[in-house]
Enzyme design. Structure first.
Site, PDB file in Angstrom:
ATOM      1  N   ARG A 186      23.146 -21.549  -3.252  1.00 40.65           N
ATOM      2  CA  ARG A 186      23.126 -21.908  -4.425  1.00 40.65           C
ATOM      3  C   ARG A 186      22.702 -23.190  -5.145  1.00 40.65           C
ATOM      4  NH1 ARG A 186      29.795 -21.452  -4.792  1.00 40.65           N
ATOM      5  NH2 ARG A 186      29.543 -22.757  -2.873  1.00 40.65           N
ATOM      6  N   ALA A 202      25.862 -19.770   5.294  1.00 42.67           N
ATOM      7  CA  ALA A 202      27.204 -19.584   5.711  1.00 42.67           C
ATOM      8  C   ALA A 202      27.336 -19.926   7.377  1.00 42.67           C
ATOM      9  CB  ALA A 202      27.645 -18.114   5.590  1.00 42.67           C
ATOM     10  N   LYS A 240      30.479  -7.537   7.288  1.00 39.70           N
ATOM     11  CA  LYS A 240      31.633  -6.710   6.992  1.00 39.70           C
ATOM     12  C   LYS A 240      32.526  -7.633   6.202  1.00 39.70           C
ATOM     13  CE  LYS A 240      34.103  -9.181   9.608  1.00 39.70           C
ATOM     14  NZ  LYS A 240      35.112  -9.890   8.981  1.00 39.70           N
ATOM     15  N   ILE A 243      28.641 -18.241   9.535  1.00 41.21           N
ATOM     16  CA  ILE A 243      28.598 -16.877  10.184  1.00 41.21           C
ATOM     17  C   ILE A 243      27.082 -16.778  10.725  1.00 41.21           C
ATOM     18  CG2 ILE A 243      28.210 -15.248   8.374  1.00 41.21           C
ATOM     19  CD1 ILE A 243      29.935 -14.509  11.733  1.00 41.21           C
ATOM     20  N   ARG A 254      38.865 -16.562   2.416  1.00 43.88           N
ATOM     21  CA  ARG A 254      39.939 -15.477   2.951  1.00 43.88           C
ATOM     22  C   ARG A 254      41.102 -15.195   2.001  1.00 43.88           C
ATOM     23  NH1 ARG A 254      37.124 -17.862   6.759  1.00 43.88           N
ATOM     24  NH2 ARG A 254      36.067 -16.756   8.474  1.00 43.88           N
ATOM     25  N   ASP A 277      39.499  -8.995   5.959  1.00 46.59           N
ATOM     26  CA  ASP A 277      38.686  -9.957   6.900  1.00 46.59           C
ATOM     27  C   ASP A 277      38.882  -9.475   8.185  1.00 46.59           C
ATOM     28  OD1 ASP A 277      37.030 -12.477   7.287  1.00 46.59           O
ATOM     29  OD2 ASP A 277      38.795 -13.206   8.628  1.00 46.59           O
TER      30      ASP A 277
END
Length: 393
Positions: free
Chosen positions: A67, A42, A127, A44, A197, A209
């Site tokens: 994946r 990701a 989160k 992030i 999102r 989010d």
């Protein structure tokens, strides 16, 4: 000029931190660096873990799973990660992985955090915790049962700026709290219609989010959980090309007012796509929390990423006002703990590793923090009529 130079220096070091040697095992200190594995290739991952880990002597980002093997390998090569796995379970099966960073979409937090814990791994979980409070509690219960550390990545809580604002409130300088407002709103155009999102099945929604930050923040500032949800309003996300019978389930914008003990009220606002002014001028992001007391107020501008820039403004009714900026923690002797360029994620990593090593972290969020935040997110969704995200248990 000095402020501008300081900003440039902070930003440069934040994204180009000094690479420190990793602590080696010795006879007196037989502890090897902690090896982290990332679930999900990701975006992030780099700001939240990979870049902060470079300046932490006890952390190595060792593996990533995606994946497809190709995606994992591309990510691993780009970020200097030793191992790449196709499929998340293969990473969990690696005995060298000490800690798992779960960077998967919200709806996969519960499944893969539970699997990581069952595999004996500590978990840093993005989160919001999961899709429901029940899932969140189950994850923490399992972590406790197995003697493992689980932390939800509410990174903003670990920066000293927010800690300073809370200290001002707790000192009584602004008097008894009357109202809190927390806002996190972004301009239109950052996320496409196909962004996760906006995907209900993946735990999407502005409240999930962005609103999880605002909900967590008002609870922290109030030193309490809410008593009830007084009102909500939302703007639903409707993708292009759907039929007139389409029933929206995802919030693009959410606003809620909640009551707290001692006659305190709080309002949260979050928006994934604020409409452009006059239809073409992008709005400036709104990232602030304001606490109004009986005799004054405290406002924190940019409470989510204060390293980039922030201000803590204190105004006393009929009196003076002042602005503070805090970038490092200090101990009782005034010695700095941390660096001015440390991002919220770096402070979070410091606390997480301290906890894993049996040291007392500067800041911590426990099980009840995470469960309560998800519980009240669900209550807001219930009040709004949109309902909770799909539960896995």
């Amino acid at each position: 000029m000095a402020s501008a130079i300081g900003l440039i220096q902070r930003l440069y070091k934040a994204f180009n931190p000094p690479v420190v040697p990793k602590a080696a095992s010795t006879t007196s200190a037989p502890t090897s660096p902690l090896k982290f594995g990332i679930l999900g290739a990701a975006t992030i991952g780099p700001p939240a873990l990979i870049i902060p880990a470079r300046s932490h002597p006890e952390v190595i980002v060792y593996a990533v799973a995606a994946r497809t093997l190709e995606k994992a390998q591309v990510y691993a090569k780009k970020w200097g990660i030793e191992k790449a796995y196709e499929g998340y379970q293969k990473l969990l099966d690696d005995p060298q992985v000490d800690v798992v960073y779960n960077a998967l979409p919200n709806a996969l937090h519960y499944e893969w955090t539970m699997k990581a814990l069952k595999a004996g791994k500590h978990v840093l979980n993005e989160k919001p915790s999961a899709d429901t409070a029940a899932e969140t509690r189950a994850m923490f219960d399992l972590a406790e049962e197995k003697g493992l550390v689980l932390l939800d990545a509410y990174h903003y809580r670990f920066h000293p700026a927010l800690k300073r604002a809370k200290a001002i409130i707790d000192s009584g300088e602004i008097g008894a709290i009357q109202n809190i407002t927390a806002e996190l709103m972004l301009p239109k155009g950052l996320f496409g219609d196909d962004d996760i999102r906006y995907d209900y099945e993946l735990g999407g929604g502005a409240l999930m989010d962005l609103g999880c930050y605002t909900m967590s923040c008002i609870q922290y500032m109030a030193s309490s959980d809410p008593s009830s949800v007084l009102s909500t309003s939302h703007v639903a996300f409707t993708p292009k090309g759907v039929s007139e019978n389409y029933v929206p389930k995802v919030d693009r914008r959410m606003e809620a007012t909640l009551s707290f003990p001692k006659d305190v009220t709080a309002t949260i606002r979050c928006d994934l796509a604020m409409p452009h002014t006059f239809g073409f001028i992008p709005k400036i992001p709104v990232v602030r929390v304001k606490v109004e007391g009986l005799v004054g107020n405290v406002e924190v501008f940019n409470f989510v990423s204060p390293t980039l820039y922030h201000s803590i403004t204190v105004k006393i009714k009929g009196g003076a006002s002042r602005t503070e900026k805090v970038y490092v923690n200090k101990d009782e002797e005034g010695k700095a703990k941390g660096e001015a360029w440390w991002m919220t994620y770096r402070y979070q990593l410091e606390a997480f590793v301290d906890k894993l090593r049996g040291r007392e972290p500067e800041t911590w969020l426990d099980k009840e923090d995470s469960v309560a935040t998800m519980e009240w997110i669900e209550k807001v969704y219930e009040k709004s009529g949109l309902g909770s995200r799909p539960s896995k248990i």
